[in-house]
Design an enzyme around this catalytic site. Structure first.
Site: not given
Ligand code: PAF
Length: 289
Positions: A32-33, A36-37, A61, A159
């Protein structure tokens, strides 16, 4: 751009690059870029010769009440965006490739990576097990890709620190590179979850950033009534239409200890918040010193 789905294929691709003396960067994502990505990919392209993006919606997670099943997935669009940016490879494994024993719940895993202390406050206090799920999958991704550097956004500041600490403590030879948060023109931090917001919620959402900025400005100006500044900020968010505020707090940028309980700042401060608009949980943070 090469799209690779097997661990063997991505390993041999990266091995080939590294044997040729090339520096390899990885940008781990759940797809879902957004911009930011893509800014992480840009930073990786500046710092490395070859860049691998990973897309894996990591079940470890997400909590039972989280949005794992409905998390936005559109690999074709993501792959096109990465290709246009100049990313060299996409590693997009299936769940079976990542979890060959069929185990997709953290509680059933035989090996879990847990970083203590840093994971206890902020989001860790509201999302039990979340950071164990993140560190376990990121450790796997680092073991699979074996990059020189990995790029993470400051929007997920906790994170970032947790992953950096994991690498330090476990001697994982990956440089963890922070990249500043990318914002919409009204200040809202880019997030894959912003697409869940209704038009009305989207209108209210930028107030989170404005509120954090307000607290940060007061702190920088030497505010000595932090408790009341933070409770006023919480109240302002609720009055504006946020349905719940998990936390709004100022903390040390290295240890994440809340400023209220710190005698002396070790390195600097940031103001952090997580707040809900209906079913959508937004997080953000800004520097304060
Ligand atoms: O930040 C994220 O999108 C996730 O926490 C990651 C680092 C890809 C781990 O699944």
């Amino acid at each position: 751009m090469n799209v690779l789905r097997s661990i063997d294929d991505i390993r041999s691709q990266v091995r080939q690059w590294r044997q040729a003396g090339l520096r390899v960067g990885v940008v781990p994502t759940m797809g879902a870029l957004h911009k930011g990505h893509l800014s992480l990919v840009e930073a990786a392209l500046l710092g490395c010769d070859r860049v691998v993006a990973t897309i894996f919606v990591n079940p470890l997670q997400f909590g039972p009440a989280d949005d794992f099943r409905i998390y936005p997935r559109d690999e074709a669009t993501d792959a096109r965006k990465l290709d246009e940016k100049g990313c060299h490879a996409l590693f997009a494994p299936s769940e079976a490739e990542m979890f060959p024993d069929g185990i997709t719940a953290l509680k059933d895993f035989k090996t879990v990576v847990h970083v203590s202390q840093l994971t206890e406050g902020l989001c860790g206090a509201f999302r039990p097990g979340h950071f164990d799920g993140v560190t376990t999958i990121v450790a796997k991704l680092f073991g699979i890709v074996q990059p020189d550097a990995a790029y993470f956004g400051e929007k997920d500041y906790q994170q970032l620190l947790v992953i950096r600490r994991m690498c330090r403590d476990l001697n994982i030879p990956v440089e963890v590179v922070p990249v500043p948060t990318v914002r919409e023109s009204d200040g809202l931090a880019m997030s894959s979850r912003n697409q869940y917001l209704s038009p009305e919620e989207r209108h209210i959402a930028p107030l989170l950033y404005q509120t954090l900025r307000g607290v940060a400005e007061r702190l920088t100006a030497g505010d000595d009534k932090l408790d009341s500044t933070l409770s006023n900020a919480r109240r302002a968010l609720l009055d504006a239409g946020f349905t719940k505020v998990d936390y709004i707090t100022a903390a040390d940028v290295e240890t994440l200890e809340p400023l209220e309980s710190l005698k002396r700042l070790k390195s600097g401060a940031r103001v952090f918040a997580a707040a809900w608009l209906g079913q959508t949980r937004l997080i953000d943070n800004v520097p304060a010193t």
